[in-house]
Each structure stands twice: as structure tokens, then as C-alpha cells.
Motif scaffolding. Structure first.
Motif, PDB file in Angstrom:
ATOM      1  N   LEU A  74      10.329  -9.219  -8.266  1.00  0.00           N
ATOM      2  CA  LEU A  74       9.839  -8.346  -8.407  1.00  0.00           C
ATOM      3  C   LEU A  74      10.778  -6.854  -8.948  1.00  0.00           C
ATOM      4  CD1 LEU A  74       7.333  -8.925  -5.639  1.00  0.00           C
ATOM      5  CD2 LEU A  74       6.527  -9.504  -8.544  1.00  0.00           C
ATOM      6  N   ASP A  75      11.371  -7.248  -7.903  1.00  0.00           N
ATOM      7  CA  ASP A  75      13.034  -5.943  -7.991  1.00  0.00           C
ATOM      8  C   ASP A  75      13.420  -6.249  -9.607  1.00  0.00           C
ATOM      9  OD1 ASP A  75      11.946  -4.765  -5.754  1.00  0.00           O
ATOM     10  OD2 ASP A  75      13.288  -5.671  -5.128  1.00  0.00           O
ATOM     11  N   ILE A  76      14.376  -7.296  -9.856  1.00  0.00           N
ATOM     12  CA  ILE A  76      14.300  -7.794 -11.137  1.00  0.00           C
ATOM     13  C   ILE A  76      13.695  -7.619 -12.316  1.00  0.00           C
ATOM     14  CG2 ILE A  76      15.794  -9.686 -12.740  1.00  0.00           C
ATOM     15  CD1 ILE A  76      17.225 -10.717  -9.802  1.00  0.00           C
ATOM     16  N   SER A  77      12.446  -7.642 -11.834  1.00  0.00           N
ATOM     17  CA  SER A  77      11.086  -7.552 -13.606  1.00  0.00           C
ATOM     18  C   SER A  77      11.101  -6.316 -13.486  1.00  0.00           C
ATOM     19  CB  SER A  77      10.146  -9.145 -12.605  1.00  0.00           C
ATOM     20  OG  SER A  77      10.560 -10.024 -12.742  1.00  0.00           O
ATOM     21  N   GLU A  78      11.815  -5.215 -12.813  1.00  0.00           N
ATOM     22  CA  GLU A  78      10.617  -4.020 -12.423  1.00  0.00           C
ATOM     23  C   GLU A  78       8.820  -4.291 -12.280  1.00  0.00           C
ATOM     24  OE1 GLU A  78      12.161  -2.563 -15.957  1.00  0.00           O
ATOM     25  OE2 GLU A  78      14.458  -2.175 -15.557  1.00  0.00           O
ATOM     26  N   ILE A  79       8.588  -4.937 -10.822  1.00  0.00           N
ATOM     27  CA  ILE A  79       7.490  -4.839 -10.967  1.00  0.00           C
ATOM     28  C   ILE A  79       7.486  -3.699  -9.548  1.00  0.00           C
ATOM     29  CG2 ILE A  79       5.577  -6.044 -10.246  1.00  0.00           C
ATOM     30  CD1 ILE A  79       7.288  -8.498 -11.726  1.00  0.00           C
ATOM     31  N   ARG A  80       5.876  -2.855  -9.481  1.00  0.00           N
ATOM     32  CA  ARG A  80       6.379  -1.950  -8.959  1.00  0.00           C
ATOM     33  C   ARG A  80       5.682  -2.997  -7.648  1.00  0.00           C
ATOM     34  NH1 ARG A  80       2.700  -1.215 -12.185  1.00  0.00           N
ATOM     35  NH2 ARG A  80       0.539  -0.609 -12.048  1.00  0.00           N
ATOM     36  N   TYR A  81       5.565  -2.486  -6.565  1.00  0.00           N
ATOM     37  CA  TYR A  81       4.282  -2.973  -5.393  1.00  0.00           C
ATOM     38  C   TYR A  81       5.325  -2.224  -4.117  1.00  0.00           C
ATOM     39  CZ  TYR A  81       9.117  -5.030  -4.046  1.00  0.00           C
ATOM     40  OH  TYR A  81      10.586  -5.165  -3.598  1.00  0.00           O
ATOM     41  N   SER A  82       3.808  -2.886  -3.432  1.00  0.00           N
ATOM     42  CA  SER A  82       4.099  -2.281  -1.646  1.00  0.00           C
ATOM     43  C   SER A  82       3.876  -3.508  -1.062  1.00  0.00           C
ATOM     44  CB  SER A  82       2.802  -1.329  -0.650  1.00  0.00           C
ATOM     45  OG  SER A  82       2.946  -0.061  -1.553  1.00  0.00           O
ATOM     46  N   GLU A  83       4.949  -3.811  -0.057  1.00  0.00           N
ATOM     47  CA  GLU A  83       4.671  -4.498   0.992  1.00  0.00           C
ATOM     48  C   GLU A  83       4.324  -4.547   2.212  1.00  0.00           C
ATOM     49  OE1 GLU A  83       8.981  -5.718   2.850  1.00  0.00           O
ATOM     50  OE2 GLU A  83       9.367  -4.963   0.877  1.00  0.00           O
ATOM     51  N   GLN A  84       3.695  -5.771   2.445  1.00  0.00           N
ATOM     52  CA  GLN A  84       2.949  -5.988   4.070  1.00  0.00           C
ATOM     53  C   GLN A  84       1.817  -5.181   3.942  1.00  0.00           C
ATOM     54  OE1 GLN A  84       3.626  -8.549   5.355  1.00  0.00           O
ATOM     55  NE2 GLN A  84       6.046  -9.291   5.552  1.00  0.00           N
ATOM     56  N   VAL A  85       0.963  -6.057   3.123  1.00  0.00           N
ATOM     57  CA  VAL A  85      -0.333  -4.085   3.303  1.00  0.00           C
ATOM     58  C   VAL A  85      -1.185  -4.843   3.773  1.00  0.00           C
ATOM     59  CG1 VAL A  85      -1.781  -2.759   1.558  1.00  0.00           C
ATOM     60  CG2 VAL A  85       1.075  -3.428   1.427  1.00  0.00           C
ATOM     61  N   SER A  86      -1.719  -4.265   4.767  1.00  0.00           N
ATOM     62  CA  SER A  86      -3.093  -4.363   5.592  1.00  0.00           C
ATOM     63  C   SER A  86      -4.939  -4.139   4.714  1.00  0.00           C
ATOM     64  CB  SER A  86      -3.056  -4.156   7.223  1.00  0.00           C
ATOM     65  OG  SER A  86      -1.986  -5.310   7.809  1.00  0.00           O
ATOM     66  N   PHE A  87      -5.374  -4.836   4.997  1.00  0.00           N
ATOM     67  CA  PHE A  87      -6.904  -4.245   4.851  1.00  0.00           C
ATOM     68  C   PHE A  87      -7.709  -4.566   5.616  1.00  0.00           C
ATOM     69  CE2 PHE A  87      -4.820  -4.625   0.910  1.00  0.00           C
ATOM     70  CZ  PHE A  87      -4.738  -3.652   0.650  1.00  0.00           C
ATOM     71  N   ILE A  88      -9.257  -4.548   5.953  1.00  0.00           N
ATOM     72  CA  ILE A  88      -9.768  -4.444   7.033  1.00  0.00           C
ATOM     73  C   ILE A  88     -10.792  -5.259   6.273  1.00  0.00           C
ATOM     74  CG2 ILE A  88     -11.842  -4.232   8.664  1.00  0.00           C
ATOM     75  CD1 ILE A  88      -8.674  -4.051   9.809  1.00  0.00           C
ATOM     76  N   GLY A  89     -11.032  -6.259   6.493  1.00  0.00           N
ATOM     77  CA  GLY A  89     -12.636  -7.433   5.521  1.00  0.00           C
ATOM     78  C   GLY A  89     -13.948  -7.002   6.270  1.00  0.00           C
ATOM     79  N   HIS A  90     -14.986  -7.611   5.512  1.00  0.00           N
ATOM     80  CA  HIS A  90     -16.177  -7.770   6.014  1.00  0.00           C
ATOM     81  C   HIS A  90     -16.318  -7.827   7.471  1.00  0.00           C
ATOM     82  CE1 HIS A  90     -17.766  -6.193   2.044  1.00  0.00           C
ATOM     83  NE2 HIS A  90     -17.444  -7.995   1.828  1.00  0.00           N
ATOM     84  N   SER A  91     -15.167  -8.977   7.701  1.00  0.00           N
ATOM     85  CA  SER A  91     -15.842  -9.554   8.981  1.00  0.00           C
ATOM     86  C   SER A  91     -14.673  -8.453  10.438  1.00  0.00           C
ATOM     87  CB  SER A  91     -14.293 -10.867   9.324  1.00  0.00           C
ATOM     88  OG  SER A  91     -13.441 -10.332   9.092  1.00  0.00           O
ATOM     89  N   GLY A  92     -13.742  -7.431   9.912  1.00  0.00           N
ATOM     90  CA  GLY A  92     -13.536  -6.901  10.370  1.00  0.00           C
ATOM     91  C   GLY A  92     -12.177  -7.018  10.681  1.00  0.00           C
TER      92      GLY A  92
END
Length: 253
Positions: free
Chosen positions: A143-161
Motif C-alpha cells: 500500500l505504501d509503495i503504491s501510494e495508497i492512503r490508509y488507516s490501519e486496524q480500524v474498528s466499527f460497532i456493527g448492528h449486533s453491538g
């Protein structure tokens, strides 16, 4: 009931039916339906405490990896391990993965511990003699070599909680919608099922037209067509590592 609700309900019914436990002194040994890289069922241990509950893998996850020759002492691997565990709210002490819980958040904490065990297994399961770098590191470097911007290890709360963690998040741009990436180092039914549930539980709360990708390690193994088909059927774009350049432009947009 929608297809999404049906899938989530079926998943939790399966999880309940296939989970067994037994009493061992002051502990409860819980055998889950999830399988590690040795095809053994993952077990965790529960003890009641004065202020709630304590859950741990009793050191089995890291101990098993060490016995197979996977070294976790390098600064980079320590950082990846810590980042992975932090994403699930799990602590590591003396090689034991563990969480504290109360009655209100017990289900969430138990789920987080199991998912953290699976993630550590998936990232580190190959012995040092078989790999020169971790697949997660390979993806991040690409991703770095390809110059793709990103955030890593991202969490979201789903419908289930429950918290649903994605390895990389590429934010929306003027020319592309949000993209979420999961890496699969050890492609099998359980790793595919885990990603499908994470995505199905999350996609409706993410911005409209968000997309999910699964980058699959095929460097030293054949990937079953059933895994590809399963991911594709839930609108998760499967990308073999050997074919990653095919998505470089759309991820960089």
C-alpha cells in the motif's frame, strides 16, 4: 426479516449451539466452534471476580506459536501484536491474552477475546523458517509503495453491538467511495466466514456505496474456489495476492 438479519441470527444460533463449557475448580473452560491453524477448537477460560468476570486464553495462543518456531520478539512483530490486540480491546500479560468484563458487556468482551485469538493465529501462524515477513506487513508495504492512503486496524460497532475490525480503511475521495480491507493469511472456511459476518454486520452503518476487499495470501498455497465464491456472494471483492496489481488503481483513487 431481511437477509442481513437472517444471516446474523443464524450465525449466533450456530455459535450458541456449538459452544460447550465445563467447570474446572474456580474456572469455566469454554470450547468455542472456532478452529485455530492446527484445526483444534479454540478454548478460553472464565472466572468470576469480585468486580465482574475475567476471561483468558491461559497463554495457549502465543505459546503454541512459539512452539512452532514463530518468534514474536522483534520490535516490528511486537508492535503488530500490540496493535492487533488494541483493536479488540484485549490485553497481553506474560503471553496470556485476557479481558475483564461485567454482566453488561460480557458478550462483547468474550467475542472480542475470541476474535483477537483468531487474528493473532492468522497473522503469525507460519514458522520463521517458512516466511520472511508477515502477510500483514507485506500488504502494508505494498500500500505504501503504491501510494495508497490508509488507516490501519480500524474498528466499527456493527448492528449486533459487537466491534468489527478491519485491517485497513481507505477513506472516500472525490473519485471513489470508502474502501475497507481485510487480509486473509490463512485462507479457509472459518476466516472467510469471519470476514463475511464482519462485513454484513457493518456495511449498512457505513457510508453508502462503501466497498469491502479481502486480500488473500496465495504465495504458498492454492486458494479454494469455494472461498472466493463465498466472499463474492456477499459483495466482498476477493483479491489474490498474486493478482493485487489488478486493484492498485481503484484502491489508490
Amino acid at each position: 426479516m431481511s437477509d442481513v438479519e437472517n444471516l446474523i441470527d443464524n450465525y449466533y444460533s450456530w455459535l450458541k449451539d456449538k459452544t460447550v463449557w465445563k467447570k474446572i475448580d474456580k474456572w469455566a473452560e469454554i470450547t468455542t466452534p472456532y478452529i485455530d491453524h492446527n484445526n483444534d477448537y479454540i478454548q478460553i477460560y472464565l472466572k468470576q471476580t469480585p468486580d465482574g468476570y475475567f476471561l483468558t486464553d491461559d497463554g495457549d495462543t502465543i505459546s503454541n506459536l512459539r512452539e512452532e518456531g514463530c518468534k514474536l520478539e522483534t520490535p516490528k512483530r511486537k508492535a503488530i501484536l500490540k496493535s492487533t490486540l488494541n483493536g479488540y480491546g484485549v490485553n497481553e500479560e506474560n503471553d496470556k491474552l485476557q479481558v475483564k468484563a461485567n454482566e453488561r458487556n460480557f458478550a462483547l468482551k468474550k467475542h472480542s477475546l475470541i476474535q483477537a485469538i483468531l487474528a493473532v493465529n492468522d497473522m503469525f501462524f507460519l514458522a520463521e523458517s517458512h516466511i520472511t515477513s508477515l502477510f500483514f506487513e507485506d500488504v502494508r508495504k505494498w500500500l505504501d509503495i503504491s501510494e495508497i492512503r490508509y488507516s490501519e486496524q480500524v474498528s466499527f460497532i456493527g448492528h449486533s453491538g459487537y466491534a468489527r475490525k478491519f485491517d485497513f480503511l481507505i477513506s472516500k475521495s472525490t473519485s471513489a467511495y470508502e474502501r475497507m480491507i481485510k487480509t486473509i493469511n490463512n485462507p479457509n472456511r472459518h476466516s472467510a466466514d469471519s470476514i463475511i459476518v464482519d462485513w454484513v454486520d457493518t456495511r449498512d452503518i457505513r457510508p453508502e456505496k462503501s466497498k469491502a476487499y479481502a486480500l488473500i495470501n496465495d504465495q504458498s498455497r492454492n486458494v479454494s474456489s469455494s472461498i472466493i465464491e463465498a466472499l463474492d456472494s456477499y459483495d466482498i471483492k476477493p483479491v489474490l495476492w498474486s493478482e493485487r496489481e489488478n486493484v492498485q488503481v481503484e484502491l489508490a483513487a
